[in-house]
Enzyme design. Structure first.
Site, short mmCIF file in Angstrom:
data_model
loop_
_atom_site.label_atom_id
_atom_site.label_comp_id
_atom_site.label_asym_id
_atom_site.label_seq_id
_atom_site.Cartn_x
_atom_site.Cartn_y
_atom_site.Cartn_z
N CYS B 30 -13.41 -42.93 4.47
CA CYS B 30 -13.24 -43.76 5.62
C CYS B 30 -12.81 -42.66 6.71
O CYS B 30 -11.99 -41.79 6.88
CB CYS B 30 -12.10 -44.52 5.38
SG CYS B 30 -11.18 -44.95 6.87
N CYS B 33 -9.85 -42.87 8.99
CA CYS B 33 -8.88 -42.44 8.31
C CYS B 33 -8.33 -40.86 8.29
O CYS B 33 -7.42 -40.46 8.48
CB CYS B 33 -8.72 -42.75 6.63
SG CYS B 33 -8.94 -44.60 6.37
#
Lengths: 331, 105
Positions: B30, B33
């Site tokens: 991700c 993230c």
């Protein structure tokens, strides 16, 4: 306060390409890359197969890391912060960041890109992060063996839909027209995907769920009939809008909301302010066209700064000559 | 760097904590993230008195992620006395995160 020749706002292909060119021209550009959006839209993609020079494809984040590295190698300074205010004042544009850093810039390149468009339906915000998502690569994993809907008919919608079939039991692509806008290559790949179904001539009219998404109401745009679609995931890929809020009141925007530039140049309505990438491009919107327009903006900025420098030197020379000349005789 | 918490240690470290705990649900694939992670670390360092900050790799700890209905990451949840007291979905710049966490820092 840091005085600079050039500040580049944005760090997608347009921003970083502008930074590579400007840095190689010794303009020491400062790139305000964004604290959580650095690298731009390609950071949320996987395989990029149409960027020239990568016959085996390249991962979006890897491509953006390489662009950043290339810009820094030639002396661009990349700042992971967000622009809070921008005051366009020819000669010394003022930039202040969210963390309180202040810059003046003789020239600015706006490469702020675009932001995902929302469906604007009730429950969309409430269920955002609880079934409704904008990032298939981030969130697809959480929908293993579930039925997911993807809304949209362009390349990004089809890319998300085919990516999501890796996880989902079934993916339903909902598009409001009969024809998809996506490229033929993408459509061919999607056609070969057995987990992918199409609901064409259809639009989502309602999003259902209290704590998490339980389903959608979908209306056929031709017959007007509605049907329920019991999905637990909804990925919205209906395009994006240019990100112009920083300067919308200071520059001329087109009627479609994109930033206006002069002809095929990158020049905006304010002297020393240039623009590149998705924020000016409502038509092509590709990584490679954004990169190309970032190059144009850097070259335009370079010429502008060279002319500015020449004018300043000439003015200094005139002033120096005037101070040496005998005082004029009053008539 | 903040502590990594697993399905096995979540209850002890998060639910039974005396202090509020900010849990950063993330995964290696991700991008957003990765962007928000250093910001979470900064917030952790600057608020050690008031807030415990931990990270849960959702790829390896799906049980905890699914128990709290995580379907989008990054997801930042604050747990107070074993209950979810605040949830923030998606990456945000530091000032915006601090603003959202103002009750806890």
């Amino acid at each position: 306060m840091t005085d600079t020749q050039l500040v580049i706002i944005g760090s997608g292909p347009a921003g970083y390409t502008a930074a590579v060119y400007a840095a190689r021209a010794n303009l020491s550009p400062v790139v305000i890359a964004g604290s959580v959006t650095a690298g731009g839209e390609l950071m949320n993609t996987t395989d990029v197969e149409n960027y020239p020079g990568f016959p085996a494809g390249v991962q979006g984040p890897e491509l953006m890391e390489s662009m950043r590295e290339q810009a820094e190698k030639f002396g661009a300074e990349v700042i992971y912060d967000d622009v809070a205010t921008l005051k366009l004042e020819p000669g010394a544009h003022q930039i202040e960041t969210a963390l309180g850093a202040r810059y003046t810039a003789q020239a600015v390149i706006l490469a702020t890109g675009s932001a995902y468009r929302e469906l604007n339906l009730p429950n969309e915000k409430k269920l955002s992060g609880h079934g409704v998502s904008w990032c298939a690569t981030c969130d697809g994993f959480f929908f293993r063996n579930q039925h997911i809907a993807v809304v949209g008919g362009g390349d990004s919608a089809l890319e998300e839909a085919t990516f999501l079939t890796r996880f989902a039991s079934k993916v339903t692509l909902i598009h409001r027209r009969q024809e998809l806008r996506a490229s033929q290559a993408m459509q061919d790949r999607a056609a070969a995907d057995e987990k992918l179904e199409y609901l064409l001539d259809s639009e989502v009219t309602e999003i259902h769920g209290e704590d998490s998404l339980t389903g959608l109401t979908v209306r056929n745009t031709v017959s007007g009939e509605t049907a329920e679609l019991p999905v637990t995931g909804l990925f919205v890929a209906i395009g994006s809008d240019p990100r112009t809020s920083l300067f919308a009141d200071q520059l001329s925007l087109r009627s479609d909301g994109y930033l206006n530039v002069e002809g095929r140049t990158s020049k905006t309505a304010v002297e020393g302010v240039f623009a590149a990438g998705d924020v000016i491009d409502s038509v092509y919107r590709q990584a490679i066209t954004a990169a190309g327009s970032g190059c144009s903006a850097a070259l335009d900025a370079e010429h502008y700064l060279a002319d500015l420098d020449a004018v300043t030197k000439q003015a200094e020379a005139v002033a120096a000559e005037a101070s040496q000349a005998p005082a004029p005789i009053a008539s | 760097m903040s502590t990594e918490v697993t399905d096995a240690t979540f209850e002890e470290t998060v639910l039974k904590s005396d202090k509020p705990v900010l849990v950063d649900f993330w995964a290696p694939w991700c991008g957003p993230c990765r962007m928000v992670s250093p910001i979470v670390d900064q917030i952790a360092e600057e608020n050690t008195e008031k807030l415990k900050v931990v990270k849960v790799n959702t790829d390896e700890n799906l049980e905890t992620a699914s128990k709290y209905g995580i379907t989008s990451i990054p997801a930042l949840y604050v747990f107070k006395d074993g209950e979810v007291a605040k949830s923030i979905i998606g990456a945000r710049p530091k000032p915006a995160l601090e603003d959202e966490l103002s009750d806890f820092i």
